[in-house]
Design a protein around this motif. Structure first.
Motif, PDB file in Angstrom:
ATOM      1  N   LYS A  28      -2.190 -11.305  25.667  1.00  0.00           N
ATOM      2  CA  LYS A  28      -2.259 -11.320  24.064  1.00  0.00           C
ATOM      3  C   LYS A  28      -2.823 -12.458  23.748  1.00  0.00           C
ATOM      4  O   LYS A  28      -3.841 -12.115  22.822  1.00  0.00           O
ATOM      5  CB  LYS A  28      -0.515 -11.114  23.466  1.00  0.00           C
ATOM      6  N   LEU A  29      -2.326 -13.574  23.772  1.00  0.00           N
ATOM      7  CA  LEU A  29      -3.324 -14.860  23.062  1.00  0.00           C
ATOM      8  C   LEU A  29      -5.176 -14.833  23.873  1.00  0.00           C
ATOM      9  O   LEU A  29      -5.645 -14.530  22.591  1.00  0.00           O
ATOM     10  CB  LEU A  29      -2.577 -16.172  24.185  1.00  0.00           C
ATOM     11  N   MET A  30      -5.444 -13.855  24.526  1.00  0.00           N
ATOM     12  CA  MET A  30      -6.415 -13.722  25.407  1.00  0.00           C
ATOM     13  C   MET A  30      -7.339 -13.292  24.523  1.00  0.00           C
ATOM     14  O   MET A  30      -8.403 -12.845  23.788  1.00  0.00           O
ATOM     15  CB  MET A  30      -6.734 -14.073  26.521  1.00  0.00           C
ATOM     16  N   TYR A  31      -6.546 -11.544  24.154  1.00  0.00           N
ATOM     17  CA  TYR A  31      -7.251 -10.491  23.247  1.00  0.00           C
ATOM     18  C   TYR A  31      -7.738 -10.976  22.166  1.00  0.00           C
ATOM     19  O   TYR A  31      -8.420 -10.674  21.237  1.00  0.00           O
ATOM     20  CB  TYR A  31      -5.950  -9.681  23.371  1.00  0.00           C
ATOM     21  N   GLU A  32      -6.588 -11.626  21.495  1.00  0.00           N
ATOM     22  CA  GLU A  32      -6.805 -11.768  19.960  1.00  0.00           C
ATOM     23  C   GLU A  32      -7.718 -12.969  19.766  1.00  0.00           C
ATOM     24  O   GLU A  32      -7.871 -12.861  18.430  1.00  0.00           O
ATOM     25  CB  GLU A  32      -5.633 -12.303  19.564  1.00  0.00           C
ATOM     26  N   ARG A  33      -7.849 -13.124  20.796  1.00  0.00           N
ATOM     27  CA  ARG A  33      -9.193 -14.578  20.250  1.00  0.00           C
ATOM     28  C   ARG A  33     -10.875 -14.349  21.330  1.00  0.00           C
ATOM     29  O   ARG A  33     -11.213 -14.837  21.238  1.00  0.00           O
ATOM     30  CB  ARG A  33      -8.395 -15.949  21.117  1.00  0.00           C
ATOM     31  N   LYS A  34     -10.623 -13.009  21.958  1.00  0.00           N
ATOM     32  CA  LYS A  34     -11.870 -12.889  22.404  1.00  0.00           C
ATOM     33  C   LYS A  34     -12.979 -13.000  21.103  1.00  0.00           C
ATOM     34  O   LYS A  34     -13.984 -13.480  21.845  1.00  0.00           O
ATOM     35  CB  LYS A  34     -11.605 -11.915  23.412  1.00  0.00           C
ATOM     36  N   ASP A  35     -13.010 -12.368  20.452  1.00  0.00           N
ATOM     37  CA  ASP A  35     -14.611 -12.353  19.904  1.00  0.00           C
ATOM     38  C   ASP A  35     -14.569 -13.496  19.282  1.00  0.00           C
ATOM     39  O   ASP A  35     -15.281 -14.005  19.837  1.00  0.00           O
ATOM     40  CB  ASP A  35     -14.472 -11.279  18.637  1.00  0.00           C
ATOM     41  N   VAL A  36     -13.751 -14.560  18.918  1.00  0.00           N
ATOM     42  CA  VAL A  36     -14.173 -15.946  18.975  1.00  0.00           C
ATOM     43  C   VAL A  36     -14.925 -17.174  20.247  1.00  0.00           C
ATOM     44  O   VAL A  36     -15.491 -17.501  19.807  1.00  0.00           O
ATOM     45  CB  VAL A  36     -13.125 -16.511  17.797  1.00  0.00           C
ATOM     46  N   LEU A  37     -14.123 -16.487  21.614  1.00  0.00           N
ATOM     47  CA  LEU A  37     -14.980 -16.897  22.289  1.00  0.00           C
ATOM     48  C   LEU A  37     -16.046 -17.314  22.794  1.00  0.00           C
ATOM     49  O   LEU A  37     -16.790 -17.413  22.911  1.00  0.00           O
ATOM     50  CB  LEU A  37     -13.528 -16.633  23.689  1.00  0.00           C
ATOM     51  N   TYR A  38     -15.584 -15.165  22.103  1.00  0.00           N
ATOM     52  CA  TYR A  38     -17.038 -15.072  23.054  1.00  0.00           C
ATOM     53  C   TYR A  38     -18.477 -15.249  22.119  1.00  0.00           C
ATOM     54  O   TYR A  38     -19.757 -15.680  22.838  1.00  0.00           O
ATOM     55  CB  TYR A  38     -17.810 -13.406  22.477  1.00  0.00           C
ATOM     56  N   LYS A  39     -18.228 -15.588  20.938  1.00  0.00           N
ATOM     57  CA  LYS A  39     -19.515 -16.156  20.010  1.00  0.00           C
ATOM     58  C   LYS A  39     -19.673 -17.929  20.225  1.00  0.00           C
ATOM     59  O   LYS A  39     -20.750 -17.592  19.452  1.00  0.00           O
ATOM     60  CB  LYS A  39     -18.977 -15.771  18.193  1.00  0.00           C
ATOM     61  N   THR A  40     -18.391 -18.266  20.071  1.00  0.00           N
ATOM     62  CA  THR A  40     -18.317 -19.350  20.856  1.00  0.00           C
ATOM     63  C   THR A  40     -19.791 -19.635  21.694  1.00  0.00           C
ATOM     64  O   THR A  40     -20.560 -20.550  21.743  1.00  0.00           O
ATOM     65  CB  THR A  40     -17.593 -20.804  20.166  1.00  0.00           C
ATOM     66  N   ALA A  41     -19.373 -19.047  22.944  1.00  0.00           N
ATOM     67  CA  ALA A  41     -19.933 -19.270  24.254  1.00  0.00           C
ATOM     68  C   ALA A  41     -21.633 -18.345  23.602  1.00  0.00           C
ATOM     69  O   ALA A  41     -22.720 -19.526  24.148  1.00  0.00           O
ATOM     70  CB  ALA A  41     -19.484 -18.125  24.883  1.00  0.00           C
ATOM     71  N   TYR A  42     -21.858 -18.034  23.071  1.00  0.00           N
ATOM     72  CA  TYR A  42     -23.635 -16.982  22.743  1.00  0.00           C
ATOM     73  C   TYR A  42     -23.918 -18.681  21.486  1.00  0.00           C
ATOM     74  O   TYR A  42     -25.012 -18.871  22.347  1.00  0.00           O
ATOM     75  CB  TYR A  42     -23.100 -15.568  21.684  1.00  0.00           C
ATOM     76  N   ILE A  43     -22.959 -18.966  21.570  1.00  0.00           N
ATOM     77  CA  ILE A  43     -24.465 -20.306  20.233  1.00  0.00           C
ATOM     78  C   ILE A  43     -24.245 -20.763  21.316  1.00  0.00           C
ATOM     79  O   ILE A  43     -25.674 -21.809  21.586  1.00  0.00           O
ATOM     80  CB  ILE A  43     -23.082 -20.781  19.366  1.00  0.00           C
ATOM     81  N   TYR A  44     -23.715 -21.326  22.287  1.00  0.00           N
ATOM     82  CA  TYR A  44     -24.313 -22.233  23.277  1.00  0.00           C
ATOM     83  C   TYR A  44     -25.426 -21.521  23.847  1.00  0.00           C
ATOM     84  O   TYR A  44     -26.625 -22.751  24.685  1.00  0.00           O
ATOM     85  CB  TYR A  44     -23.551 -23.293  23.825  1.00  0.00           C
TER      86      TYR A  44
END
Length: 180
Positions: A28-44
């Motif tokens: 549940k914690l990961m599902y709620e944060r998946k978009d933010v995690l992806y966008k941050t990783a993509y920036i790198y």
């Protein structure tokens, strides 16, 4: 606990359950944060596949070490720190080393979420050294406070502000923006 029961709990309770090994709570914690995690990783990494690999590695590392999290209120800081370490590790592994405008410009670009339209900005951010880039990403792309950035980077708030000032100055130069 089953997924239905986990959905009805508060965030700190879910984090506490995840710390105790509850897979549904962690999911549940990961599902709620998946978009933010992806966008941050993509920036790198500026690459969908690598960004997804970073998110995957972040989920794995955070699951493997969540028991070390002392205070549930710092879960986002903990997760962000792991994500940044994964991104930097991937850049080093691929031997992609970086050498090394304005607040309004960054805020506008982030809110637009138009990666192609802001390619010059993203390239300029890529040219920053790791510490400066991290401050820019966390401040403008993740909208974190100086205190939160200080926690993630494990350095004093004054240092974070100095990094931000220097990063913005470098971005102005790289993007040929006049100083204001």
């Amino acid at each position: 606990m089953n997924l239905k029961e986990v959905k009805n709990l508060g965030e700190e309770e879910v984090i506490t359950l995840a710390k105790s090994g509850d897979k549904e709570a962690f999911a549940k914690l990961m599902y709620e944060r998946k978009d933010v995690l992806y966008k941050t990783a993509y920036i790198y990494v500026k690459n969908k596949e690598d960004a997804l690999d970073i998110v995957s590695e972040t989920v794995y590392r955070s699951y493997a070490s969540i028991k070390k999290l002392k205070n549930p209120q710092f879960f986002n800081t903990y997760l962000t720190r792991i994500l940044i370490n994964c991104a930097v590790d991937m850049l080093k592994k691929k031997k992609i080393f970086v050498n090394g405008s304005e607040n309004v410009l960054l805020n506008k670009a982030v809110k637009d979420e138009d990666i192609e339209g802001n390619i010059d900005l993203y390239r300029a951010v890529d040219l920053l050294n790791d510490k400066y880039r991290t401050v820019i990403v966390l401040k403008y792309f993740r909208d974190m406070t100086f205190e939160d950035i200080s926690e993630v980077m494990k350095c004093p708030i004054g240092t974070v502000k100095t990094y931000l000032h220097r990063a913005l100055k470098t971005l102005r130069i790289n993007m040929d923006c006049p100083e204001k």
